[in-house]
Design a protein around this motif. Structure first.
Motif, PDB file in Angstrom:
ATOM      1  N   UNK A 217      -0.768  36.147  13.371  1.00 29.63           N
ATOM      2  CA  UNK A 217       0.418  36.607  14.092  1.00 29.63           C
ATOM      3  C   UNK A 217       0.522  35.959  15.471  1.00 29.63           C
ATOM      4  N   UNK A 218      -0.581  35.892  16.209  1.00 27.77           N
ATOM      5  CA  UNK A 218      -0.509  35.494  17.614  1.00 27.77           C
ATOM      6  C   UNK A 218      -0.868  34.037  17.869  1.00 27.77           C
ATOM      7  N   UNK A 219      -1.710  33.420  17.030  1.00 28.76           N
ATOM      8  CA  UNK A 219      -2.173  32.065  17.312  1.00 28.76           C
ATOM      9  C   UNK A 219      -1.407  30.997  16.543  1.00 28.76           C
ATOM     10  N   UNK A 220      -0.469  31.399  15.734  1.00 28.48           N
ATOM     11  CA  UNK A 220       0.274  30.422  14.930  1.00 28.48           C
ATOM     12  C   UNK A 220       1.199  29.600  15.820  1.00 28.48           C
ATOM     13  N   UNK A 221       1.142  28.285  15.673  1.00 23.46           N
ATOM     14  CA  UNK A 221       1.927  27.373  16.484  1.00 23.46           C
ATOM     15  C   UNK A 221       3.229  26.998  15.757  1.00 23.46           C
ATOM     16  N   UNK A 222       4.250  26.560  16.510  1.00 20.90           N
ATOM     17  CA  UNK A 222       5.511  26.142  15.870  1.00 20.90           C
ATOM     18  C   UNK A 222       5.272  25.009  14.867  1.00 20.90           C
ATOM     19  N   UNK A 223       5.831  25.155  13.700  1.00 15.52           N
ATOM     20  CA  UNK A 223       5.694  24.140  12.670  1.00 15.52           C
ATOM     21  C   UNK A 223       4.422  24.225  11.862  1.00 15.52           C
ATOM     22  N   UNK A 224       3.558  25.171  12.175  1.00 13.14           N
ATOM     23  CA  UNK A 224       2.287  25.303  11.458  1.00 13.14           C
ATOM     24  C   UNK A 224       2.486  26.191  10.239  1.00 13.14           C
ATOM     25  N   UNK A 225       2.098  25.691   9.073  1.00 15.15           N
ATOM     26  CA  UNK A 225       2.264  26.450   7.839  1.00 15.15           C
ATOM     27  C   UNK A 225       1.183  27.521   7.726  1.00 15.15           C
ATOM     28  N   UNK A 226       1.405  28.454   6.803  1.00 15.77           N
ATOM     29  CA  UNK A 226       0.442  29.525   6.599  1.00 15.77           C
ATOM     30  C   UNK A 226      -0.915  28.989   6.146  1.00 15.77           C
ATOM     31  N   UNK A 227      -0.982  28.042   5.179  1.00 10.86           N
ATOM     32  CA  UNK A 227      -2.304  27.489   4.812  1.00 10.86           C
ATOM     33  C   UNK A 227      -3.006  26.810   5.984  1.00 10.86           C
ATOM     34  N   UNK A 228      -2.235  26.174   6.864  1.00 12.20           N
ATOM     35  CA  UNK A 228      -2.854  25.497   8.003  1.00 12.20           C
ATOM     36  C   UNK A 228      -3.453  26.492   8.994  1.00 12.20           C
ATOM     37  N   UNK A 229      -2.742  27.575   9.264  1.00  9.54           N
ATOM     38  CA  UNK A 229      -3.260  28.565  10.217  1.00  9.54           C
ATOM     39  C   UNK A 229      -4.468  29.293   9.632  1.00  9.54           C
TER      40      UNK A 229
END
Length: 456
Positions: free
Chosen positions: A203-215
């Motif tokens: 929820x908090x560390x996800x960056x713009x353009x970052x997919x769910x598998x990447x996070x």
């Protein structure tokens, strides 16, 4: 002629617990200082960080040497941090309280439980200061706590077999007669905090353009955040940050940090001793306060200012005279705190999850969840208070290990009494019925009830 040693009074073992607690507290100071810096815990020998004077045996007696040396190095007269004295005092007092809460009345199983619980409490004290200084929960300590939590049930099981106490052991340390309480507690507490850490990171560390598998991948292998490139070719990390948020490049923008004062730690020591020695407990606050006043008062300082300094953390930090490693570690911790305020590290680190495994193992599932309630409440109060006082976003910048440790230590000493008191309030019963329905020997001892007679 057979000679038998006379039975020692219970008061003697209080002194033993206090003395061993002070000795362990002295070693904890070494762990707190050296472990985060990657130093060996025993080499070189303890020395003054300013003049490298080797600490002799008489200079290393817990509590007493600090007072005798007047909180200064015997060679260069450089001040010694009051952290050393306060950690030794609180560890000694808390071990005494643990002995009072767990061991009495004496049984082999309760003594074994006390030893493992006291060692875990000591490691928690070290973790609190390391986390406050470095925003770090070293794996060496968290995994050791897990091993002690799981090992407690194994050690108690061996004692139960050798002492023919299997019935008591199965009542206190097993579910269904075969499932160790430590495994269930570790799974419940550790699993719950892992879920919080995992969801909070997404929820908090996800960056713009970052997919769910990447996070998800970044959560497990701690990769750098996804970089996005602008039209001008500039690499941006966390492009959604507002200009008002703290800039990691600005070294002057130091976020507020939690710290403990001598007054706070000696007050905890007083509270730990009050249930056992109500008439003498105040000495554990008054004597350190008087010593602080005599040893640290400055010529240009009023008596009130000296007493007020006892309530601040000025004299409780890392040694100011140490080498550049201390300054580098402090700067790195400040940088992490600035980053944490933006949420890029998520809501909770995996170090907290590893610690939860060990606390769940030693406390069991019910007491572990109760300790989490205390930890969450204390964290919310302190974090919210700092946010109001400093006018900053403290949502992600407060280390959680100190509150986990506080919740666990409260429950270690008072958890069963709290639960039984709540049961009495929620389900009032007649006294005779209550005496018969509480069948666990451990619960009856905690409630002050007499042992059940055969056939009851």
């Amino acid at each position: 002629m057979n000679f038998e040693w006379p039975a020692l009074p219970d008061s003697f073992w209080y002194y033993v617990a206090f003395a061993y607690g002070a000795i362990v507290g002295s070693f904890l100071n070494v762990v707190i200082y050296r472990l985060p810096l990657g130093k060996h815990l025993s080499k070189p020998a303890s020395h003054c960080p300013n003049c490298n004077h080797i600490i002799t045996f008489w200079e290393n007696i817990p509590l007493l040497s600090f007072l005798f040396l007047r909180a200064r190095c015997s060679d260069c007269k450089d001040p010694i941090s009051w952290r050393y004295f306060c950690v030794e005092l609180f560890t000694a007092c808390f071990w005494t309280l643990l002995y009072h809460s767990i061991v009495l009345p004496y049984q082999p199983l309760t003594t074994c439980n006390f030893i493992f619980t006291a060692l875990i409490a000591a490691l928690l004290i070290a973790l609190v200061f390391i986390d406050l200084d470095h925003f770090l929960a070293p794996d060496e300590l968290t995994w050791f706590i897990v091993a002690l939590g799981l090992g407690r049930d194994l050690a108690c099981g061996v004692i139960a077999v050798s002492q023919h106490e299997w019935t008591r052991f199965s009542q206190d340390f097993l579910y269904f007669g075969w499932l160790p309480v430590s495994l269930v507690g570790a799974a419940c507490y550790g699993g719950l905090l892992f879920l919080v850490s995992f969801v909070g990171f997404i929820v908090y560390a996800r960056q713009p353009g970052e997919s769910l598998p990447q996070i998800i991948r970044r959560f497990f292998i701690e990769e750098s955040p996804l970089e996005t490139t602008t039209e001008k070719g500039m690499a941006l990390v966390g492009a959604d940050k507002s200009p008002e948020e703290p800039n990691s490049e600005d070294s002057t923008n130091t976020p507020p940090r939690l710290a403990l004062s001598p007054l706070f730690l000696t007050s905890l020591s007083f509270l730990a001793m009050a249930p056992m020695f109500p008439l003498w407990a105040a000495l554990f606050l008054v004597i350190p306060l008087a010593a602080f006043f005599v040893m640290t008062r400055r010529s240009d300082e009023t008596p009130l200012a000296t007493l007020l300094r006892f309530g601040r953390s000025d004299d409780l930090g890392l040694p100011a005279s140490a080498n550049a490693e201390i300054a580098a570690a402090a700067a790195e911790a400040d940088e992490f705190a600035r980053e944490a305020e933006t949420g890029q590290h998520g809501a909770m680190g995996l170090g907290d999850v590893k610690l939860a495994l060990g606390l769940g193992a030693i406390l069991g599932p019910g007491m572990a969840i109760l300790s989490l309630v205390f930890a969450t409440f204390l964290g919310a109060v302190v974090g919210g208070g700092l946010a109001l006082l400093r006018g900053r976003n403290m949502k992600y910048g407060v280390p959680f290990v100190p509150f986990m440790a506080a919740g666990a230590m409260i429950v270690m000493c008072f958890g069963p009494q709290m639960v039984e008191s709540c049961k009495k309030l929620a389900f009032p019963q007649k006294e005779d019925t209550l005496h018969l329905e509480v069948r666990s020997p451990r619960a009856r001892r905690r409630m002050g009830l007499p042992p059940l007679k055969p056939g009851q």
